[in-house]
Design a protein around this motif. Structure first.
Motif, mmCIF file in Angstrom:
data_model
loop_
_atom_site.group_PDB
_atom_site.id
_atom_site.type_symbol
_atom_site.label_atom_id
_atom_site.label_comp_id
_atom_site.label_asym_id
_atom_site.label_seq_id
_atom_site.Cartn_x
_atom_site.Cartn_y
_atom_site.Cartn_z
ATOM 1 N N TYR A 80 -3.547 37.305 12.588
ATOM 2 C CA TYR A 80 -3.770 37.165 14.118
ATOM 3 C C TYR A 80 -5.172 36.678 14.328
ATOM 4 O O TYR A 80 -5.652 35.931 15.201
ATOM 5 C CB TYR A 80 -3.593 38.435 14.891
ATOM 6 N N ASN A 136 15.814 35.905 5.472
ATOM 7 C CA ASN A 136 15.232 37.180 5.452
ATOM 8 C C ASN A 136 15.457 37.753 3.910
ATOM 9 O O ASN A 136 16.398 37.681 3.132
ATOM 10 C CB ASN A 136 16.857 38.028 5.819
ATOM 11 N N ILE A 138 12.495 40.017 1.144
ATOM 12 C CA ILE A 138 11.082 40.355 0.847
ATOM 13 C C ILE A 138 10.518 40.171 -0.504
ATOM 14 O O ILE A 138 11.089 40.264 -1.505
ATOM 15 C CB ILE A 138 11.431 42.114 1.067
ATOM 16 N N ILE A 150 7.070 40.273 4.078
ATOM 17 C CA ILE A 150 8.424 40.674 4.439
ATOM 18 C C ILE A 150 8.592 39.248 5.353
ATOM 19 O O ILE A 150 7.890 39.055 6.216
ATOM 20 C CB ILE A 150 8.402 42.050 5.396
ATOM 21 N N ILE A 152 11.641 38.054 8.409
ATOM 22 C CA ILE A 152 12.722 38.395 8.863
ATOM 23 C C ILE A 152 12.908 37.067 10.062
ATOM 24 O O ILE A 152 11.961 36.711 10.536
ATOM 25 C CB ILE A 152 12.383 39.675 9.882
ATOM 26 N N ASN A 153 14.230 36.704 10.163
ATOM 27 C CA ASN A 153 14.616 35.517 11.090
ATOM 28 C C ASN A 153 13.660 34.363 10.466
ATOM 29 O O ASN A 153 13.143 33.520 11.747
ATOM 30 C CB ASN A 153 14.303 35.895 12.436
ATOM 31 N N GLN A 155 10.388 34.336 9.700
ATOM 32 C CA GLN A 155 9.066 34.544 10.136
ATOM 33 C C GLN A 155 8.596 35.523 9.307
ATOM 34 O O GLN A 155 9.036 36.755 9.120
ATOM 35 C CB GLN A 155 9.108 34.978 11.624
ATOM 36 N N LEU A 156 7.259 35.538 8.994
ATOM 37 C CA LEU A 156 6.540 36.466 8.312
ATOM 38 C C LEU A 156 6.475 37.737 9.014
ATOM 39 O O LEU A 156 6.052 37.390 10.392
ATOM 40 C CB LEU A 156 5.380 35.936 7.783
ATOM 41 N N VAL A 157 6.357 38.996 8.922
ATOM 42 C CA VAL A 157 6.338 40.118 9.670
ATOM 43 C C VAL A 157 4.799 40.557 9.519
ATOM 44 O O VAL A 157 4.218 41.002 8.397
ATOM 45 C CB VAL A 157 7.090 41.175 9.259
ATOM 46 N N GLY A 159 3.542 42.452 12.370
ATOM 47 C CA GLY A 159 3.393 43.643 13.033
ATOM 48 C C GLY A 159 2.336 43.526 14.119
ATOM 49 O O GLY A 159 1.960 42.455 14.617
ATOM 50 N N HIS A 160 2.315 44.474 14.938
ATOM 51 C CA HIS A 160 1.334 44.713 16.372
ATOM 52 C C HIS A 160 -0.008 44.264 16.064
ATOM 53 O O HIS A 160 -0.639 43.640 16.740
ATOM 54 C CB HIS A 160 1.579 45.843 16.876
ATOM 55 N N ALA A 164 1.273 44.531 9.115
ATOM 56 C CA ALA A 164 2.588 45.123 8.563
ATOM 57 C C ALA A 164 2.696 44.493 6.963
ATOM 58 O O ALA A 164 1.909 43.668 6.543
ATOM 59 C CB ALA A 164 3.750 44.322 9.276
ATOM 60 N N GLY A 165 3.740 45.093 6.491
ATOM 61 C CA GLY A 165 4.059 44.707 5.072
ATOM 62 C C GLY A 165 3.300 45.527 3.950
ATOM 63 O O GLY A 165 2.839 44.994 2.889
ATOM 64 N N SER A 261 15.793 46.239 7.058
ATOM 65 C CA SER A 261 15.792 44.601 7.538
ATOM 66 C C SER A 261 17.037 44.203 6.683
ATOM 67 O O SER A 261 17.202 42.860 6.888
ATOM 68 C CB SER A 261 14.649 43.936 7.289
ATOM 69 N N GLU A 264 18.246 39.133 2.384
ATOM 70 C CA GLU A 264 19.355 38.438 1.465
ATOM 71 C C GLU A 264 18.877 38.652 0.113
ATOM 72 O O GLU A 264 19.579 38.753 -1.077
ATOM 73 C CB GLU A 264 19.207 36.920 1.672
#
Lengths: 323, 323
Positions: A80, A136, A138, A150, A152-153, A155-157, A159-160, A164-165, A261, A264
């Motif tokens: 970020y 999806n 990991i 990670i 999901i959908n 996109q790399l996770v 987090g806030h 994350a991960g 999560s 796959e």
């Protein structure tokens, strides 16, 4: 993809070397060079040396107008903010926040994104490796530590907060009997499944039993996870037991990750995976034994598709394609 | 939002009652009615009764042209397929796959989405509750079971197969000493933190000690989690210890969840939360004691913002706004 800009720069910023690579859309590294990460007292001096190293590589592919972007994989990298935050192993970033993405972007003149090594590995798998076409999955990196990226959908996770991960630090053994972890806590997955964790398991089994093993040929204090791999490859029963224990920890951890999560695939990356089925079979068996019935038999267990290339450079370069 | 269609339908499909509500964009339920879920032998008969129940409600708000969509929260609901799959507690779906979303959509003439109850709760929190404006949060539902709805990057996590977010079934106690779970495994979070889990903890503490407690006024076999809440509210030390134990399990589980997706907030939903600080403080304390240092003190611990409304209907209705 902008066909006028067919290349990206990938940077693997490690504790010893920082490798710069120019990568094309098929994941070929067309030019590469490196500098010593710790030869510089300040972040400014490091960036200056990095730019000097990169300039000739960029010239080789026709100049900066051919470059779509640059991605950096670095310890404690925050996507970020584009910063490296308090990275204990980097002498010019161990006590401060370094805006590395901005610093490089200003000098090179292309957009620069930055994330941690394991996240970069996940992006690399998605762009060029075992996760092509997956939305999806990991990635679990088994090295000195245990890291994760990670997706999901698609996109790399992050987090806030961008951190994350950190699946190496889920608790696998609660309470007193958990091994002490470098993070200051106990019982983390990393204490059991990192290279150091595997070596420690080896020492424990060797000292708690009198069973014969090829591993007894070495001073226990010098045993490394590679020795365990070699011994297991030769059919050593104690070495295989060490892998079974390690695989059980990883498989049970993955069962918890599935409840989160439902990916796959789980993709494993790092030296330990070179043991192939010797480690992958125990992971998958423990997973299917332990996972919630609804997930049983659904997930794939794969070895990284980037193992033979400079995976960290490729992974980081995948960030360079982002807007 | 289509201002010509200012309403959605929310359906809370439970084991006993199925509640239909018409909901506006501010989360007000403007019309509501229900049917008995199990009075019907087949899914067709259930849908027919549901449509008959809904028609007058729809008429009240000006007809189906005012309805943007319909959302159903149902046990074992799969978002991707719009089906209820082998739901043990539903007599017309316990041994088959029912395409419930399609069946209702055909009859009512609006798009219908379906998901499980906890995912619906998470969407409800995001649309009208404690998670308004948040992009990364986890809702944990504490009821007969423990469920979860996970939101990452503003999207509900369904996973590869549509069944992600089963955080009630991460393993908290490994090996022999774990409590037996309804899922067929042992040591799941749900065995400790569901209403039944809390009652079991109460019975264990009461039978293992001779400490005085208001809870001793009841036959141990009839103790419910509500009794523990009431006793704790009156300052009963044993009841508070039960909440401390439950909170410790939840807080340590949340610490693992933070390592996964680093959410801005954990939002708790269900009867147990009515105990307020008595349960929320132990959760937050255990989390901050146990979480990886980088996450310490960052996450918010909130009670659902939907507790006093018909939260399940609201949550399901949030799905109705999706395209």
């Amino acid at each position: 993809m902008d066909t006028q800009k067919p290349y990206v720069i990938g940077v693997d910023l490690g504790g010893t070397n920082t490798v710069f690579g120019i990568v094309d859309a098929r994941g070929q590294i067309v030019a590469e060079d490196s500098i010593k990460t710790q030869n510089y007292k300040t972040a400014e001096a490091f960036v200056e040396a990095g730019v000097a190293c990169l300039k000739p590589l960029i010239a080789q592919v026709g100049g900066v107008e051919k470059i779509a972007g640059m991605g950096i994989g670095a310890p404690n990298g925050n996507y970020y903010t584009g910063t490296i935050e308090i990275a204990p192993n980097l002498c010019w970033a161990h006590d401060c926040i370094v805006p590395l993405a901005d610093m490089f972007s200003k000098e090179i003149g292309v957009p620069v994104h930055l994330t941690n090594d394991a996240n970069a590995a996940a992006l690399g798998e998605m762009a060029y490796g075992a996760a092509r076409g997956m939305k999806n999955f990991i990635v679990i990196t088994l090295g000195t530590g245990v890291g994760s990226g990670i997706v999901i959908n698609g996109q790399l996770v992050y987090g806030h907060d961008g951190f994350a991960g950190e699946l190496g630090h889920v608790t696998m053994v609660r309470g007193e009997e958990g091994r002490k972890c470098g993070c200051g806590r106990t019982g983390c997955l990393e204490c059991y499944c990192s290279a150091t964790g595997v070596a420690r398991t080896a020492r424990e089994i060797l000292s708690n039993t009198v069973r014969p093993s090829l591993l007894r040929e070495k001073d226990p204090e010098t045993i490394e996870s590679l020795d365990v791999s070699i011994a297991a490859g030769k059919g050593d029963a104690v070495a295989q037991e060490i892998f079974d224990f390690t695989g059980k920890m990883l498989g049970e951890a993955c069962a918890d990750f599935a409840a989160f999560s439902s990916p796959e695939a789980f993709i494993f990356f790092g030296g330990l995976c070179k043991a192939g089925d010797l480690i992958m079979k125990p992971i998958e068996a423990a997973y299917n034994n332990h996972v919630l019935p609804i997930f049983k038999g659904k997930a794939k267990f794969l070895v990284s598709g980037l193992m033979n290339a400079n995976a960290a450079v490729l992974g980081a370069s995948a960030l360079g394609w982002e807007e």
